[in-house]
Design an enzyme around this catalytic site. Structure first.
Site, PDB file in Angstrom:
ATOM      1  N   HIS A   1       9.957  -5.112  72.269  1.00  0.00           N
ATOM      2  CA  HIS A   1       9.522  -4.167  73.303  1.00  0.00           C
ATOM      3  C   HIS A   1      10.532  -3.047  73.496  1.00  0.00           C
ATOM      4  CE1 HIS A   1      12.435  -5.920  76.112  1.00  0.00           C
ATOM      5  NE2 HIS A   1      11.886  -7.128  75.951  1.00  0.00           N
TER       6      HIS A   1
ATOM      7  N   CYS B   1      13.904 -11.865  74.003  1.00  0.00           N
ATOM      8  CA  CYS B   1      13.062 -10.892  73.306  1.00  0.00           C
ATOM      9  C   CYS B   1      13.929  -9.939  72.482  1.00  0.00           C
ATOM     10  CB  CYS B   1      12.216 -10.106  74.306  1.00  0.00           C
ATOM     11  SG  CYS B   1      11.012 -11.121  75.200  1.00  0.00           S
TER      12      CYS B   1
END
Length: 257
Positions: A184, A192
């Site tokens: 992201h 992440c």
């Protein structure tokens, strides 16, 4: 009297058939609208998002197309790529904190398009084993869907835990493996891979243009094309199997010069 009864039965059968046909049409329509599109979302989602005034994947792609192509044109020329169509591989190297975007045109070879620096990182060497360990997973994954309304600008969901992760967890007796691992924008992370807002535009565009079915993600502890030894992990009996699979995938991609 018998004629009236016969007509009534006939009308009842016709009404039953009509209702059954309508029900089957509705069920078929619902099933069709559940079929994932090339972006990995159910076909009804774009309509629902437009009604709510939210971004759609196609809307985002159209919006960023011009500036992304302008930024990537020098990289395409350097890589000898005429277009951004084909199969996509995203190689994430945890130690180096680099995401490599590779493209394989039809009837062509894997070509490195561009490398991006992570804008944040968490955890350390070794695979993700449980929820809350803040580890970035390690393995070979696919992309489940693209999110044009992410809290981190744009994102793409990785299919952790995959079949390999679940199999090893079952053998170890581990539960609560965690999920929601994304590539992201922005710079925040607890497992992440953030690459910043401008960079996620390019990666998001590349995957969206070619469809999630043509994309894979390789998460490696470090660039195993340059170093042949495997990490030594205590308490994990299957680490050699994991790293053999990662190394076998990475061998398809030439190391950067």
């Amino acid at each position: 009297m018998s004629i009236v009864k016969t007509n009534s039965k006939s009308a009842g059968k016709k009404w039953f058939r009509l209702r059954l046909a309508i029900l089957l049409i509705i069920l078929a329509a619902v099933a069709i609208f559940q079929i994932p599109n090339r972006y990995g979302e159910a076909s009804w989602v774009p309509f629902y998002q437009r009604i709510r005034g939210r971004n759609t994947i196609s809307g985002v792609v159209d919006k960023i197309r011009g500036k992304v192509m302008e930024r990537l044109r020098p990289d395409m020329q350097r890589s000898g790529l005429d277009a951004l169509t084909g199969k996509v591989a995203l190689i994430c190297l945890k130690e180096e904190k680099i995401l490599e975007a590779w493209l394989k045109p039809q009837n062509g070879n894997w070509t490195l398009l561009k490398s991006y620096k992570f804008t944040g990182s968490s955890g350390g060497e070794g695979p993700k084993l449980k929820e809350g360990d803040q580890q970035i997973p390690e393995g070979v994954y696919r992309i489940e869907y693209l999110n044009p309304n992410s809290l981190f600008y744009l994102s793409m969901k990785i299919d952790y835990p995959n079949a390999f992760d679940r199999q090893k967890a079952g053998a170890d007796g581990r539960t609560e493996l965690g999920n929601n691992i994304f590539i992201h924008g922005s710079n925040a992370t607890i497992g992440c891979i953030p690459v910043g807002n401008q960079n996620i535009e390019e990666v998001f565009f590349l995957v969206a243009e070619n469809g999630i079915g043509n994309a894979k993600v390789i998460l490696a502890p470090y660039d195993m094309r340059r170093e042949q030894k495997n990490p030594v992990l205590s308490g994990i009996s299957w680490s050699d199997e994991l790293y053999r699979s990662i190394r076998a995938e990475l061998e398809k991609f030439s190391a950067k010069p």
